[in-house]
Write a protein that holds these residues in place. Structure first.
Motif, short mmCIF file in Angstrom:
data_model
loop_
_atom_site.label_atom_id
_atom_site.label_comp_id
_atom_site.label_asym_id
_atom_site.label_seq_id
_atom_site.Cartn_x
_atom_site.Cartn_y
_atom_site.Cartn_z
N ARG A 181 0.98 -1.18 0.04
CA ARG A 181 -0.13 0.00 0.02
C ARG A 181 0.76 1.27 -0.05
NH1 ARG A 181 -3.93 -0.50 4.80
NH2 ARG A 181 -1.99 -0.89 5.83
N PHE A 182 0.40 2.31 -0.72
CA PHE A 182 0.95 3.51 -0.77
C PHE A 182 0.97 3.99 0.86
CE2 PHE A 182 0.92 8.39 -1.75
CZ PHE A 182 2.36 8.33 -2.10
N PRO A 183 1.90 4.85 1.28
CA PRO A 183 1.89 4.92 2.60
C PRO A 183 0.47 6.21 2.82
CG PRO A 183 4.14 5.54 1.63
CD PRO A 183 3.31 5.03 0.57
N ALA A 184 -0.30 5.81 3.74
CA ALA A 184 -1.35 6.60 4.08
C ALA A 184 -0.96 7.85 5.00
CB ALA A 184 -2.47 5.65 4.74
N LEU A 185 -0.47 8.81 4.43
CA LEU A 185 0.07 10.06 5.26
C LEU A 185 0.30 10.97 4.14
CD1 LEU A 185 3.84 9.82 5.51
CD2 LEU A 185 2.92 7.68 5.74
N PRO A 186 0.52 12.34 4.38
CA PRO A 186 0.81 13.38 3.46
C PRO A 186 2.22 13.18 3.15
CG PRO A 186 0.62 14.33 5.83
CD PRO A 186 0.27 12.62 5.94
N LEU A 187 2.65 12.24 2.51
CA LEU A 187 3.99 11.91 2.14
C LEU A 187 4.74 13.20 1.45
CD1 LEU A 187 6.19 9.66 2.62
CD2 LEU A 187 5.84 9.02 0.50
N LEU A 188 3.93 13.58 0.46
CA LEU A 188 4.56 14.77 -0.36
C LEU A 188 4.42 16.07 0.11
CD1 LEU A 188 3.36 13.34 -3.88
CD2 LEU A 188 5.61 13.03 -2.68
N SER A 189 3.61 16.24 1.13
CA SER A 189 3.07 17.71 1.79
C SER A 189 3.76 17.89 3.10
CB SER A 189 1.61 17.38 1.68
OG SER A 189 0.82 16.63 2.51
N LEU A 190 4.82 17.05 3.48
CA LEU A 190 5.45 17.26 4.83
C LEU A 190 5.75 18.69 5.02
CD1 LEU A 190 6.90 14.05 5.79
CD2 LEU A 190 4.93 14.85 6.98
N PRO A 191 5.68 19.55 5.86
CA PRO A 191 6.16 20.96 5.83
C PRO A 191 7.48 21.35 5.36
CG PRO A 191 5.66 20.28 8.14
CD PRO A 191 5.42 19.29 7.09
N SER A 192 8.47 20.52 5.77
CA SER A 192 10.04 20.71 5.26
C SER A 192 10.58 19.80 4.22
CB SER A 192 10.80 20.87 6.48
OG SER A 192 10.22 21.46 7.51
N ILE A 193 9.69 18.82 3.78
CA ILE A 193 10.25 17.80 2.77
C ILE A 193 10.67 18.43 1.62
CG2 ILE A 193 8.08 17.51 1.65
CD1 ILE A 193 10.42 14.66 2.86
N ALA A 194 11.71 18.11 1.18
CA ALA A 194 12.46 18.57 -0.40
C ALA A 194 12.64 17.55 -1.09
CB ALA A 194 13.83 19.31 -0.01
N TYR A 195 12.99 16.30 -0.73
CA TYR A 195 13.54 15.11 -1.48
C TYR A 195 12.77 13.75 -1.01
CZ TYR A 195 16.82 11.75 -3.39
OH TYR A 195 17.51 10.52 -3.85
N VAL A 196 12.05 12.98 -2.09
CA VAL A 196 11.37 12.00 -1.55
C VAL A 196 11.70 10.97 -2.77
CG1 VAL A 196 9.03 10.83 -1.63
CG2 VAL A 196 9.36 13.01 -0.64
N ASN A 197 12.15 9.78 -2.17
CA ASN A 197 12.70 8.75 -3.31
C ASN A 197 11.91 7.37 -2.65
OD1 ASN A 197 13.87 6.87 -4.92
ND2 ASN A 197 15.85 6.76 -4.11
N ILE A 198 11.15 6.95 -3.47
CA ILE A 198 10.44 5.58 -3.12
C ILE A 198 10.44 4.69 -4.24
CG2 ILE A 198 8.99 6.42 -1.16
CD1 ILE A 198 6.65 6.43 -3.17
N ALA A 199 11.30 4.94 -5.33
CA ALA A 199 11.57 4.16 -6.43
C ALA A 199 11.93 2.59 -6.22
CB ALA A 199 12.60 4.84 -7.49
N ASP A 200 11.71 1.58 -7.04
CA ASP A 200 12.01 0.25 -7.06
C ASP A 200 11.51 -0.31 -5.65
OD1 ASP A 200 13.59 -0.19 -9.40
OD2 ASP A 200 14.44 1.55 -8.79
N ASN A 201 10.24 -0.06 -5.30
CA ASN A 201 9.48 -0.79 -4.28
C ASN A 201 8.32 -1.54 -4.87
OD1 ASN A 201 10.98 -0.43 -1.57
ND2 ASN A 201 10.86 1.77 -2.43
N ASN A 202 7.36 -2.08 -3.95
CA ASN A 202 6.24 -2.83 -4.49
C ASN A 202 4.99 -2.02 -3.95
OD1 ASN A 202 7.73 -5.03 -5.14
ND2 ASN A 202 7.93 -5.53 -3.11
N PHE A 203 4.83 -0.45 -4.19
CA PHE A 203 3.60 0.30 -3.89
C PHE A 203 2.80 0.07 -4.92
CE2 PHE A 203 7.31 2.77 -1.50
CZ PHE A 203 6.63 2.42 -0.28
N THR A 204 1.61 -0.20 -4.47
CA THR A 204 0.46 -0.27 -5.24
C THR A 204 -0.66 1.12 -4.82
OG1 THR A 204 -0.72 -1.58 -4.04
CG2 THR A 204 0.57 -2.66 -5.54
#
Length: 606
Positions: A181-204
């Protein structure tokens, strides 16, 4: 003393408070007589240390728990060494720790649960290890965390709720088996987040246009998962000066780099949540054959060399005849024009059943419906499983993802050729099975079934820690010769031949020789260059200088002439200019000469 790039010592009053020792990139493991315990005993005599950086020094062994006596530590960086075993739970007693970096080691097991007690922790980076298991929900309580870097490990399961990490700037979870499951949280909207890499996993799961993004977000990598839906509008090109990567999903973007919706649906069902403690990173396996939708013919080498090549060096296979015309049901001009010129191919004397078509039901039964316990490897376009047929024989199954609109006939000439490749130094194909898209009946997956001898990989018999008795020098030379003969067969043993740039095969074979000589698993091109340069220097130097390059297990048992012959041909195989690399026949001659000067055996005809 003045600080230098390799050594810095900082003192305050009468105490040493910082120690920075930085070695060369790719530094080899320290000698066998090195004691990490004695080294740690010396370090703990500096109780006022707040910063300890020991990078690329060749340190090896289990991480000593006595280092936790350095109770004032705020920064601990042990990047690019050879530490193995689990990360000791006692590390959670370093209550002042703000930065913990253990990248590029050989740690296994999971993250210590006690990390939650490190309330000051701002940087947690354990990239490029072999850590596995699920991520503790306690990670979400490290409120001061700014960098969480867990990529290139074997973590699996759900991503914990990180919505409380208001200070998180970098989240690097790439190249694991997290999901589904894709993380059930505001992964891309965290207030300070600048870099997100979740490539090459099994997220659906489905993405939506209105998914919000933080204004500070500069980089997003969603590549090679099983996402469906639409790319969030905040990630569309032109929305901001940010880098967004999302190829290899099933998103409705209209791009050619996306799979159809049913592909992700089928893959999510067939593959499931892959256990990363089984994951096998296949970097620098020989790529010998033509590239067709991920390399159908290349599967024979992927399985044969990356998984099973050691069988020829360790075990003599049984010999009995099998039907030669194993794929008579598929007649094609390709096969009618092909002639197979080796005796092993003509007679099929490998003790194998006839090549045949498998049903998907048979393969599901053999793998308990592709249960996670049968998973043995993952590539960018394929998954590998092991299974057992009703007759008790063990098999390896490679599941290849196929682009839409390729008919069955499109693959048949290549599958038929694969069915005829029988040789003592290649793992043989036993059959195949096609999976289809439900909407237009085009091929969605090809399952290739191979024999699965149980002896393990050549790499495991050379470099894995749990092997009590590693291959001797004579066995390594024999194994290398077997691999080379398999390469020679694919280059010259069939007409029409398996098309590939020959001298690129030689380079990849040189990497295998480098592992055989050094006893070290090689996982990057940079490691190849470092070890090759050390090897070149030692070839022309005295015997003592070779101790830092040659695997200590064989250094005392191989003759100097045999070793030097192998080192020389290895360096030639790794030459940057393909035109300067030797032919496979030249390689075979040198390997057989190395064998002769080692044990006195005569050089046999190539």
């Amino acid at each position: 003393m003045e600080p230098r790039s390799t050594l810095t010592i900082v003192c305050y009053k009468d105490s040493v408070t910082q120690l920075h020792i930085i070695g060369d990139v790719g530094a080899p493991r320290l000698p066998e007589n090195f004691s990490i315990d004695s080294f740690a005993t010396t370090l703990v005599r500096l109780p006022s240390l707040t910063v300890l950086r020991l990078v690329s020094l060749g340190l090896w062994g289990s991480l000593p728990t006595k280092l936790t006596r350095l109770s004032s530590l705020e920064i601990l960086n042990l990047t690019s060494n050879f530490f193995h075993g689990t990360i000791p739970p006692e590390i959670s007693s370093l209550t002042y720790l703000q930065t913990l970096i253990l990248d590029g080691n050989n740690f296994t097991g999971g993250l210590p649960n006690g990390l939650v007690s490190l309330s000051a922790l701002a940087v947690l980076s354990v990239k490029y290890n072999s850590l596995y298991g699920s991520l503790s929900v306690s990670l979400g309580s490290l409120e001061n965390l700014r960098i969480l870097a867990l990529s290139n490990n074997k973590f699996s399961g759900e991503v914990p709720d990180l919505s409380s990490l208001a200070n998180l700037q970098i989240l690097d979870l790439g190249d694991n088996a997290l999901g589904p499951r894709f993380p059930a949280l505001p992964l891309l909207s965290l207030p300070s987040i600048a870099y997100v890499n979740i490539a090459d996993n099994n997220f659906t799961g489905m993405l939506f246009e209105n998914l919000p993004c933080s204004p500070s977000l500069d980089f997003v990598n969603l590549t090679s998962n099983l996402f469906t839906g639409k790319l969030p509008s905040c990630l569309l090109p032109g929305s901001k000066h940010r880098v967004v990567l999302y190829a290899g999903n099933c998103l409705a973007t209209g791009d050619k780099n996306q799979h159809p919706f049913l592909f992700c649906k089928n893959e999510a069902s067939a593959v499931g949540n892959l256990p990363q403690h089984e994951k096998h990173k296949r970097v620098f396996t020989i790529a010998l054959a033509l590239s067709l939708t991920g390399g159908i013919i290349g599967a024979i080498i992927l399985v044969g060399i990356a998984l099973l090549v050691a069988r020829r060096a360790v075990q003599t296979p049984p010999t009995r005849f099998v039907e030669e015309n194993a794929s008579s049901s598929y007649a094609s001009k390709f096969l009618r024009d092909a002639r197979y010129i080796t005796r092993a191919t003509k007679l099929g004397a490998l003790g194998l059943p006839a090549y045949r078509s498998f049903s998907l039901e048979e393969l599901k039964e053999a793998t308990n419906n592709f249960d996670t316990s049968t998973f043995i490897g993952k590539g960018s376009h394929d998954h590998m499983y092991r299974g057992q047929l009703k007759d008790g024989s063990f098999i390896a199954i490679r599941c290849l993802k196929i682009k839409r609109n390729h008919s069955t006939q499109h693959f048949m000439s290549h599958v038929e050729l694969l069915s005829k490749l029988r040789h003592h130094h290649l793992v043989s194909a036993l059959g195949h099975c096609f999976g289809y898209y439900l909407d237009d009946s085009s091929v969605s997956r090809v399952f290739l079934v191979f024999e699965y001898p149980p002896n393990g990989t050549l790499r495991s018999w050379i470099s894995e820690k749990h092997i009590r008795q590693k291959l001797t020098w004579a066995q390594r030379v024999a194994a290398a010769t077997g691999v080379a003969k398999g390469v020679q067969f694919l280059q010259t043993g069939i007409v029409p031949r398996v098309k590939h740039p020959d001298k690129f095969d030689i380079y990849d074979f040189g990497v295998i020789l480098l592992e055989i000589i050094s006893g070290k698993p090689i996982n990057s091109r940079n490691e190849v260059e470092v070890l090759k340069n050390q090897l070149l220097a030692s070839v022309i130097a005295d015997d003592a200088s070779r101790n830092s390059v040659v695997d200590p297990v064989i250094n005392s048992s191989c003759s100097n002439k045999s070793l030097k012959t192998m080192m020389d041909i290895c360096c030639r195989c790794l030459h940057k200019d393909p035109l300067d690399r030797p032919s496979i026949e030249d390689v075979l001659w040198h390997l057989q000469f190395a064998r002769q000067v080692q044990d006195g055996s005569p050089i046999s005809p190539i």
